[in-house]
Design an enzyme around this catalytic site. Structure first.
Site, mmCIF file in Angstrom:
data_model
loop_
_atom_site.group_PDB
_atom_site.id
_atom_site.type_symbol
_atom_site.label_atom_id
_atom_site.label_comp_id
_atom_site.label_asym_id
_atom_site.label_seq_id
_atom_site.Cartn_x
_atom_site.Cartn_y
_atom_site.Cartn_z
ATOM 1 N N ASP A 52 -5.982 -7.721 -0.491
ATOM 2 C CA ASP A 52 -5.601 -6.792 -1.550
ATOM 3 C C ASP A 52 -4.701 -5.690 -0.998
ATOM 4 O O ASP A 52 -3.668 -5.352 -1.592
ATOM 5 C CB ASP A 52 -6.856 -6.190 -2.184
ATOM 6 N N GLU A 123 -5.535 -13.849 -2.909
ATOM 7 C CA GLU A 123 -5.670 -12.602 -2.144
ATOM 8 C C GLU A 123 -6.319 -12.866 -0.801
ATOM 9 O O GLU A 123 -5.917 -12.294 0.224
ATOM 10 C CB GLU A 123 -6.487 -11.578 -2.928
#
Length: 239
Positions: A52, A123
């Site tokens: 992230d 991610e």
């Protein structure tokens, strides 16, 4: 890791346009593609957390290079589009990430959660690539072409995926109040792209209709149809 899994992961890297560096270890990539629902000792969560942060940094660098003339606020709004769960889910679909993802039987049977799984896995893979290479180069190599395409799509349709907000801004700018939405569920099948049918109106004036797999999506599509009808009228209204 058995030979078959190793070959699958190497093929995945090749599909992304990457080659494992000399001495590189695939363990992080295997971990990234092992969802918590699979009940394995090592799963994607930590790499998703890392990914992230890496994703946002990579997107910030990309926009600084590609859209340097934009203000920080404009770059921030664009970045939100380029790192959204929707964008990541679409990326995961394009690269076939579900074919490599280890998931548990409950998650595998949840059709409505597949987009979330793809986004989380992407991610985590971003985090794994950063862990393996130690820098942003593999992430940028993978994502930059997709981001360039997304920028072009946003240039062609500035309200892309945010048509409801754009319609509300238009209606308020015209002092016509807020749009109202009426949605009907037409199917009980999860994942059906025509599960919900939505109409949008301003007062008694019908503006557009749309379909979607969720109420939110159907509302967005209805707002999109409305904007397509209203946008040509906007210059005349402004004049």
């Amino acid at each position: 890791m058995d030979a078959a899994r190793r070959q699958l992961l190497l093929s995945f890297l090749t599909h992304l346009g990457l080659e494992l560096p000399a001495g590189g270890d695939l363990a992080a990539l295997d971990e990234a593609l092992s969802h918590t629902s699979a009940g394995l000792a090592r799963n994607h969560e930590r790499l998703e957390f890392l990914g992230d942060a890496v994703l946002r940094l990579a997107a910030s660098e990309f926009l600084a290079e590609q859209r340097s003339a934009l203000s920080v606020g404009q770059q921030s709004a664009l970045r939100a589009q380029l790192v959204s769960d929707r964008w990541l889910a679409e990326l995961g679909d394009l690269c076939g990430i579900e074919d490599l993802l280890r998931i548990g039987p409950v998650a595998a049977g949840d059709a409505t959660g597949r987009a979330t799984l793809r986004a989380e896995a992407c991610e985590a893979v971003i985090g794994a690539l950063y862990r393996i290479w130690g820098d942003l180069s593999p992430v940028r190599h993978w994502l930059d072409p997709h981001w360039r395409l997304s920028l072009q799509e946003l240039q062609d349709d500035p309200h892309r995926h945010n048509w409801k907000s754009a319609l509300q801004e238009w209606s308020q700018g015209q002092r016509r109040g807020l749009p109202s939405y009426r949605c009907d569920e037409r199917s009980q099948v999860h994942g059906d792209p025509r599960r919900f049918h939505c109409h949008v109106a301003l007062g008694d004036q019908a503006l557009g209709e749309g379909w979607g797999g969720s109420r939110r999506e159907a509302e967005q599509q209805a707002a999109r149809a409305a904007l397509a009808q209203l946008t040509p009228l906007k210059p005349a209204a402004d004049g």
